[in-house]
Structure formats: structure tokens, C-alpha cells
Design an enzyme around this catalytic site. Structure first.
Site, short mmCIF file in Angstrom:
data_model
loop_
_atom_site.label_atom_id
_atom_site.label_comp_id
_atom_site.label_asym_id
_atom_site.label_seq_id
_atom_site.Cartn_x
_atom_site.Cartn_y
_atom_site.Cartn_z
N GLN A 148 0.65 -1.13 0.14
CA GLN A 148 0.01 0.07 -0.05
C GLN A 148 0.85 1.22 0.08
OE1 GLN A 148 -3.15 0.66 -0.38
NE2 GLN A 148 -2.75 3.19 0.04
N GLU A 149 1.99 1.07 0.75
CA GLU A 149 2.98 2.46 0.85
C GLU A 149 3.50 2.81 -0.61
OE1 GLU A 149 3.08 4.68 3.21
OE2 GLU A 149 2.14 3.60 4.86
N SER A 150 4.24 1.46 -0.99
CA SER A 150 4.99 2.09 -2.30
C SER A 150 4.94 0.91 -3.45
CB SER A 150 6.73 1.85 -1.63
OG SER A 150 6.53 0.42 -1.29
N TYR A 155 -6.71 3.72 3.14
CA TYR A 155 -5.19 3.05 3.59
C TYR A 155 -5.84 1.84 4.43
CZ TYR A 155 -0.66 2.73 5.71
OH TYR A 155 0.68 2.26 6.00
#
Length: 377
Positions: free
Chosen positions: A239-241, A356
Site C-alpha cells: 500500500q505504501e510503495s 489506507y
């Protein structure tokens, strides 16, 4: 038929009023709950008082088969629409929930029939349940639309051995109250099976097959240090990168786990672009956040930690204060989620936080399913 349904509605209304739960019952609700009231004569087993046993033992035993609308494992604990519903029902009785995942519906129903479980949360068909001489009712008080519009199967029932047992009566009252006060809708919204667009899964799968093998060992090693599931950490990383170690956001966070410069320093990370250091720092920070919310029960604690990772603990604390001023419990995730969801149009950060958490939840489920081919609890 109309007279028959009217009689059912009267008995349903009486049940809810007995539990001090005034509920307006439609014909659809009556139909959904009809099996509970009619199947009493099916079973010739010796009747026992399950409610008394539950209260005396301070334990409600529920069995279920894993599925998108019942239960899953987020690496920290169980989660899912059905699981959360049962968790709150047990809380309403002020007893502990003993939730067991079994291999198939036949096993779940047999455990109820044998008196080894108080009830089953099931997607089994009406015929299958009737063949076991068991009784059942809608787990959503007949609210099928909420589940269907969020991509969840509306075929979810609670199965009991005796329809007239007070446990069955309190359970029907609880689910109808949950439907009446909007809890069913809120819960279905959070566990929306369509959180990630269906067309995106092909790309996600390609990304995971290409990049996950590179970082899997690091995720496993760091997660093991803090006793949480590596797939939970991996889902955060995606999810972050998208598991790209050189990622940089417009605000300056960078690396595979997208750490801020201050957080990286606090976690002992000297090079945010180093994927091993980034995973190490992300795991350490997640562990600290989980400890910060240790007074909140799982699975809620995991969702709180994720929001804090995304927005910062201070921002989450502010939201908790606002929820508290509304007269709601700030330590119950559904209240935080509802607040974020309600105000996301006017606050982009709230919308981002909702996306998120719900996307990470979806990635966890996807990664675990692909890794094991089944869900290990």
C-alpha cells in the site's frame, strides 16, 4: 400466507420487546426470520438451556467457515463482518467469545448438533441446515441489501439447536437492534469486498509476483521480531510503495515503507531507500503503535495502528476526542471508521485514511489466500 406472516411478525416483535429492543419488522424481515420460529418442532433432541450454560461459563462458542462475509485472519487476530458481529454480541452478553474456524459447513453444523458449540455462523443453505434438524435465522435481521451492495454474500445465518432457547432469542434481538441502529450497514461498509477495483487485481497480482519474492525474507524476519504476521507487514509495504524501494511522495516520505525523515531517525534507519532498513523501521514503528493502543482489543487495535501510521497518532487522538464528544466510545473502531467516512468529503486526509486501512485489509486477505491456498488461523 399473509396471516401466517402476521403471526410471525407478532412473535418477532414480542421477542425484541422482551429484550427491550423495539424493532419495526417488515414482511421481508419476517420471511428471513421465519425458520427460527417454525423449526422448533423439527428437533427431537433433549432441550438444554444454552443461554444458562453461556452465562455460567462466561463463554460463547461460535463456529464458522472462513469466507469474505464471515471471518478472516489479519495476522494479529481474526477479523471479518461475521466475526465482528459475534464479537459484539458476546460483548452485549458480557461474556468471552470463543470463535473457532472449521474446515467446512458440515463440521460447523455438526458441532452445534452435538452441543460442542453454542451456535454456528454459516453460509450453508437452508436445506443443509434443515437436514441437520437445526434452527436458523438471518444474521442481519433480514437486511440483505447492505451486504450485497458491498460485495458480500447476503447468505449468512446463525444456527442454533433450539429455537426457543433464550440464547436464540437474545441473538435475534441483538441482530435486529444492530440493523435498526445502523451497525450492520457500518460494518458491511468497512468489510466491503469491492474496496479494490476488480480491474486492478491483475496489476496487483503481477506486482506481487514480481517483487514479493525479493523482500519476503525481510518481511518475515522483521515481523517475527515483534510477533506479528509477515503478510500484515507486506500488505502495508504494498500500500505504501507498491514494494518499490525508491518511492518518494510529494511530502518527502520515502522508501519501501514510506517513512518520514523524523520517523526514520527515531527507528534507527540511516538510509530510507535501503529496503531492508525501511522494512526494519516500518516494523519497529508499527510495533510501537500497536503498544500505544494496547488498551484497545484486537482486531480494532490493528486498524488504529494503521490509521496512526498513515495520519500520525496526534491526528487519530483528535478524531477520538471528536468521537467521544458525540457520546460514542472512542476505543471502538467502527465509531472511528464511521467518523472518518462521514467527514471524508470535507477532509481529504480522512478519505486517505479510510482507503489506507481498507485496502491493506484487502491486500492481507489476498496475500494470505495466494500464499497458503487456504487460511491458516
Amino acid at each position: 400466507m399473509q396471516n401466517k406472516l402476521s403471526g410471525v411478525a407478532r412473535r418477532l416483535r414480542l421477542t425484541c420487546q422482551t429484550n427491550k429492543l423495539p424493532v419495526r419488522l417488515s414482511i421481508i424481515t419476517a420471511l428471513a426470520m421465519l425458520p427460527l420460529l417454525q423449526l422448533h418442532a423439527i428437533s427431537s433432541k433433549k432441550e438444554t438451556n444454552e443461554y444458562v450454560d453461556v452465562m455460567n461459563n462466561n463463554r460463547l462458542t461460535v463456529v464458522s467457515v472462513k469466507s469474505p462475509n464471515t471471518v478472516f485472519n489479519n495476522g494479529q487476530s481474526l477479523h471479518g463482518f461475521g466475526y465482528d458481529l459475534m464479537r459484539n454480541y458476546a460483548k452485549s452478553l458480557n461474556v468471552q467469545l470463543d470463535f473457532k474456524i472449521v474446515a467446512d459447513e458440515t463440521t460447523a453444523l455438526q458441532l452445534v448438533a452435538d452441543g460442542k458449540a453454542n451456535m454456528a455462523l454459516t453460509n450453508a443453505s437452508m436445506q443443509t441446515i434443515e437436514n441437520k434438524k437445526l434452527n436458523f435465522f438471518s444474521a442481519t435481521c433480514g437486511n440483505l441489501n447492505s451486504l450485497e451492495k458491498h460485495g458480500l454474500s447476503s447468505n449468512i445465518s446463525l444456527v442454533v439447536s433450539n429455537a426457543t432457547d433464550p440464547l436464540a432469542q437474545t441473538a435475534t434481538g441483538f441482530t435486529c437492534k444492530a440493523n435498526d441502529n445502523g451497525y450492520i450497514d457500518q460494518l458491511a461498509s468497512f468489510y466491503n469486498h469491492n474496496t479494490v477495483d476488480e480491474n486492478s487485481w491483475e496489476t496487483i497480482e503481477q506486482d506481487l509476483k514480481k517483487r514479493m519474492p525479493i523482500y519476503k525474507a525481510s518481511f518475515k524476519r522483521e515481523a517475527q521480531k515483534y510477533n506479528f504476521d509477515w503478510q500484515f507487514l507486506a500488505a502495508m509495504g504494498y500500500q505504501e510503495s507498491y514494494l518499490k524501494p525508491n518511492s518518494v511522495s510529494p511530502t518527502g516520505v520515502r522508501g519501501l515503507m514510506m517513512l518520514t525523515n523524523n520517523t526514520a531517525k527515531a527507528m534507527g534507519v540511516t538510509d530510507r531507500n535501503n529496503p531492508q532498513q525501511s522494512i526494519q523501521g516500518g516494523a519497529k514503528y508499527l510495533d510501537q503503535l500497536l503498544e500505544q493502543y494496547e488498551d484497545i482489543a484486537y482486531p480494532d487495535r490493528a486498524w488504529y495502528a494503521l490509521v496512526a501510521y498513515n495520519m500520525g497518532p496526534g491526528a487519530l487522538s483528535t478524531i477520538q476526542s471528536k468521537v467521544s464528544k458525540q457520546g460514542k466510545n472512542p476505543n471502538e473502531w467502527i465509531n472511528i471508521y464511521t467518523y472518518l467516512k462521514t467527514h471524508q468529503v470535507s477532509n481529504g486526509k480522512y478519505k486517505q485514511a479510510v482507503q489506507y486501512v481498507t485496502r491493506i485489509r484487502a491486500y492481507i486477505e489476498h496475500i494470505q489466500s495466494n500464499e497458503a491456498g487456504t487460511l491458516d488461523v
